[in-house]
Scaffold this motif. Structure first.
Motif, mmCIF file in Angstrom:
data_model
loop_
_atom_site.group_PDB
_atom_site.id
_atom_site.type_symbol
_atom_site.label_atom_id
_atom_site.label_comp_id
_atom_site.label_asym_id
_atom_site.label_seq_id
_atom_site.Cartn_x
_atom_site.Cartn_y
_atom_site.Cartn_z
ATOM 1 N N THR A 249 4.833 8.656 6.097
ATOM 2 C CA THR A 249 5.540 7.487 6.628
ATOM 3 C C THR A 249 6.435 7.857 7.813
ATOM 4 O O THR A 249 7.133 6.991 8.344
ATOM 5 C CB THR A 249 6.391 6.841 5.528
ATOM 6 O OG1 THR A 249 7.235 7.838 4.931
ATOM 7 C CG2 THR A 249 5.514 6.215 4.448
ATOM 8 N N SER A 250 6.412 9.125 8.230
ATOM 9 C CA SER A 250 7.245 9.559 9.358
ATOM 10 C C SER A 250 6.693 9.013 10.667
ATOM 11 O O SER A 250 5.480 8.949 10.879
ATOM 12 C CB SER A 250 7.296 11.086 9.417
ATOM 13 O OG SER A 250 7.815 11.631 8.230
ATOM 14 N N ARG A 251 7.606 8.641 11.549
ATOM 15 C CA ARG A 251 7.217 8.108 12.855
ATOM 16 C C ARG A 251 7.034 9.219 13.880
ATOM 17 O O ARG A 251 7.673 10.272 13.820
ATOM 18 C CB ARG A 251 8.289 7.165 13.390
ATOM 19 C CG ARG A 251 8.470 5.860 12.665
ATOM 20 C CD ARG A 251 9.369 4.954 13.484
ATOM 21 N NE ARG A 251 9.633 3.672 12.847
ATOM 22 C CZ ARG A 251 10.730 3.381 12.177
ATOM 23 N NH1 ARG A 251 11.676 4.299 12.037
ATOM 24 N NH2 ARG A 251 10.902 2.187 11.648
ATOM 25 N N LEU A 296 6.936 0.376 0.408
ATOM 26 C CA LEU A 296 6.083 -0.421 1.293
ATOM 27 C C LEU A 296 6.770 -0.749 2.613
ATOM 28 O O LEU A 296 6.105 -0.940 3.637
ATOM 29 C CB LEU A 296 5.660 -1.708 0.592
ATOM 30 C CG LEU A 296 4.611 -1.550 -0.517
ATOM 31 C CD1 LEU A 296 4.346 -2.887 -1.172
ATOM 32 C CD2 LEU A 296 3.325 -0.958 0.026
ATOM 33 N N SER A 297 8.092 -0.814 2.609
ATOM 34 C CA SER A 297 8.813 -1.130 3.851
ATOM 35 C C SER A 297 8.633 -0.037 4.897
ATOM 36 O O SER A 297 8.880 -0.263 6.077
ATOM 37 C CB SER A 297 10.299 -1.331 3.559
ATOM 38 O OG SER A 297 10.932 -0.101 3.210
ATOM 39 N N GLN A 298 8.192 1.155 4.464
ATOM 40 C CA GLN A 298 8.001 2.275 5.396
ATOM 41 C C GLN A 298 6.538 2.431 5.832
ATOM 42 O O GLN A 298 6.239 3.234 6.707
ATOM 43 C CB GLN A 298 8.419 3.592 4.737
ATOM 44 C CG GLN A 298 9.769 3.584 4.060
ATOM 45 C CD GLN A 298 9.942 4.829 3.209
ATOM 46 O OE1 GLN A 298 9.883 5.958 3.696
ATOM 47 N NE2 GLN A 298 10.139 4.629 1.918
ATOM 48 N N LEU A 299 5.641 1.686 5.184
ATOM 49 C CA LEU A 299 4.217 1.978 5.278
ATOM 50 C C LEU A 299 3.677 1.923 6.699
ATOM 51 O O LEU A 299 2.864 2.755 7.107
ATOM 52 C CB LEU A 299 3.451 1.000 4.379
ATOM 53 C CG LEU A 299 1.970 1.298 4.161
ATOM 54 C CD1 LEU A 299 1.774 2.670 3.548
ATOM 55 C CD2 LEU A 299 1.367 0.223 3.257
ATOM 56 N N ASP A 300 4.114 0.949 7.478
ATOM 57 C CA ASP A 300 3.533 0.760 8.805
ATOM 58 C C ASP A 300 4.232 1.577 9.890
ATOM 59 O O ASP A 300 3.979 1.369 11.075
ATOM 60 C CB ASP A 300 3.544 -0.727 9.167
ATOM 61 C CG ASP A 300 2.530 -1.512 8.339
ATOM 62 O OD1 ASP A 300 1.404 -1.002 8.168
ATOM 63 O OD2 ASP A 300 2.869 -2.588 7.841
ATOM 64 N N ARG A 301 5.097 2.485 9.500
ATOM 65 C CA ARG A 301 5.714 3.363 10.500
ATOM 66 C C ARG A 301 4.678 4.273 11.152
ATOM 67 O O ARG A 301 4.852 4.702 12.287
ATOM 68 C CB ARG A 301 6.783 4.231 9.838
ATOM 69 C CG ARG A 301 8.028 3.487 9.404
ATOM 70 C CD ARG A 301 9.005 4.437 8.771
ATOM 71 N NE ARG A 301 10.296 3.829 8.529
ATOM 72 C CZ ARG A 301 11.376 4.505 8.142
ATOM 73 N NH1 ARG A 301 11.287 5.811 7.949
ATOM 74 N NH2 ARG A 301 12.514 3.883 7.949
ATOM 75 N N ASN A 302 3.631 4.605 10.392
ATOM 76 C CA ASN A 302 2.624 5.526 10.910
ATOM 77 C C ASN A 302 1.249 4.880 10.737
ATOM 78 O O ASN A 302 0.771 4.739 9.618
ATOM 79 C CB ASN A 302 2.688 6.853 10.150
ATOM 80 C CG ASN A 302 1.835 7.933 10.807
ATOM 81 O OD1 ASN A 302 0.695 7.693 11.178
ATOM 82 N ND2 ASN A 302 2.404 9.117 10.946
ATOM 83 N N TYR A 305 -1.286 6.573 8.513
ATOM 84 C CA TYR A 305 -1.089 6.454 7.078
ATOM 85 C C TYR A 305 -1.497 5.077 6.574
ATOM 86 O O TYR A 305 -2.064 4.943 5.486
ATOM 87 C CB TYR A 305 0.365 6.737 6.711
ATOM 88 C CG TYR A 305 0.590 6.742 5.205
ATOM 89 C CD1 TYR A 305 -0.329 7.333 4.349
ATOM 90 C CD2 TYR A 305 1.709 6.130 4.647
ATOM 91 C CE1 TYR A 305 -0.131 7.327 2.970
ATOM 92 C CE2 TYR A 305 1.917 6.131 3.274
ATOM 93 C CZ TYR A 305 0.997 6.722 2.442
ATOM 94 O OH TYR A 305 1.182 6.716 1.079
ATOM 95 N N ARG A 306 -1.233 4.042 7.366
ATOM 96 C CA ARG A 306 -1.660 2.699 6.950
ATOM 97 C C ARG A 306 -3.172 2.670 6.750
ATOM 98 O O ARG A 306 -3.673 2.067 5.779
ATOM 99 C CB ARG A 306 -1.240 1.680 7.994
ATOM 100 C CG ARG A 306 -1.658 0.251 7.663
ATOM 101 C CD ARG A 306 -0.780 -0.336 6.585
ATOM 102 N NE ARG A 306 -1.553 -0.893 5.490
ATOM 103 C CZ ARG A 306 -1.072 -1.799 4.634
ATOM 104 N NH1 ARG A 306 0.161 -2.255 4.762
ATOM 105 N NH2 ARG A 306 -1.816 -2.246 3.664
ATOM 106 N N ARG A 307 -3.911 3.324 7.640
ATOM 107 C CA ARG A 307 -5.374 3.362 7.494
ATOM 108 C C ARG A 307 -5.769 4.143 6.242
ATOM 109 O O ARG A 307 -6.692 3.754 5.513
ATOM 110 C CB ARG A 307 -6.002 3.960 8.751
ATOM 111 C CG ARG A 307 -5.967 3.018 9.964
ATOM 112 C CD ARG A 307 -6.773 3.560 11.119
ATOM 113 N NE ARG A 307 -6.081 4.667 11.775
ATOM 114 C CZ ARG A 307 -5.236 4.509 12.792
ATOM 115 N NH1 ARG A 307 -4.973 3.294 13.256
ATOM 116 N NH2 ARG A 307 -4.658 5.560 13.349
#
Length: 332
Positions: A249-251, A296-302, A305-307
């Protein structure tokens, strides 16, 4: 006989209760060589052998059996003493104490709890897995999110309840200028020449986990820096001084590129852990849902990872079911 510390008594009891020194080390959150060396120091202080190594594991000697039985009494008395002291200094009624390993999930969980549970008094402790496990055992914490490598037992006793949040892949953090940062995925073997920055052994099993994965990839990692503070680690990586394991989840950004490791050689499990006799144990299901939403609030940072998340619904079935989110996002 020289005095023994309480941690030494816990160590000896753990060895007696586990089938092998390796399992005892995993339970205590230390390396097997470190545990073996500490045991030898204890035996030298006592002037006798506590365990004998056999093919089936560790066999307790007569001296060891005496020490273990006495240690259990001492530890039980100490736990009772701490529980009594805690009851007299406990935070006001309704206060809820949570813990988490370093990362964003702890602050997000603390904020989410105040939106669901009837309390606005939430405290957060961020620490290594060993310290968090101890604080759960002694009821200084009500709940904690513990991170541990898949297949490695959590350093907790059977007295604690656990529920898996997610099994996630571990990514690698590189300097934005690193040649491998241009690749969509990085082969672990290609990192053989690199210096690594990683948490000290006292804060978890990261070094053991990395060494095992690198051994499979055909090399031994060169651990140059021991860093237990994420911001310092990011600065070190951004400057090109090392590479590091990274949460998926790291950007990217601020000089850092976070990339998946090809083949997912390291899988990290995140668990919600609590004491069933704690004052807020009845809210475990609600806290789990809060932890799920915090994650889940962090999921779309990367985006990588979302894929991965959408391709691996088996890694987060409990989490997705707890909040009613579809296991796979339609149209991803």
């Amino acid at each position: 006989m020289a005095e023994l510390e309480l941690r030494h008594l816990r160590l000896v009891c753990a060895i007696a209760e586990e089938p092998s020194l390796t399992r005892a080390a995993a339970r205590l959150g230390v390396s097997q060589p470190s545990l073996s060396a500490t045991l030898q120091r204890i035996e030298r202080r006592l002037g006798g052998q506590l365990f004998e190594r056999e093919r089936t594991g560790m066999r307790v000697t007569e001296l060891g059996a005496y020490l273990v039985s006495s240690a259990r009494v001492v530890l039980a008395d100490m736990e009772s003493l701490l529980a009594g002291a805690d009851a007299r200094t406990r935070a006001p009624a309704g206060a809820l104490r949570i813990g988490a390993c370093p990362g964003a999930i702890g602050p997000n969980l603390a904020r989410g709890i105040t939106e669901i549970l009837p309390t606005d008094d939430v405290t957060l402790e961020v620490a290594g897995i060993g310290q968090l496990a101890q604080d759960l055992e002694s009821r200084r914490l009500d709940f904690a999110v513990l991170d541990e490598c898949a297949g490695v037992p959590l350093p907790t006793s059977d007295r604690l309840d656990t529920r898996l949040l997610v099994a996630e892949p571990v990514f690698v953090a590189l300097s934005e200028g690193h040649p491998l940062a241009e690749r969509p995925t990085v082969e672990l073997a290609d990192l053989a020449p690199e210096d690594w920055a990683i948490a000290p052994m006292r804060d978890g099993n990261d070094q053991v986990v990395l060494s095992r994965a690198c051994a499979v990839a055909g090399f031994r990692p060169r651990i140059r820096h021991e860093v237990n503070e994420p911001a310092t680690c990011r600065e070190l990586v951004a400057a090109g001084g090392a590479v590091a394991l990274a949460q998926p989840t790291s950007r990217d950004g601020s000089g850092i590129a976070v990339r998946p490791l090809a083949g997912d050689p390291i899988i990290l499990e995140r668990w919600l852990v609590w004491h069933p006799a704690g004052p807020h144990a009845q809210h475990a299901a609600d806290v789990y849902r809060c932890a799920a939403r915090a994650y889940l609030s962090q999921l779309d940072r990367n985006p990588d990872y979302r894929r991965w998340w959408d391709r691996h619904p088996e890694a987060h079935r409990q989490l997705s079911a707890a909040i009613g989110e579809p296991v796979v996002r339609v149209g991803a």
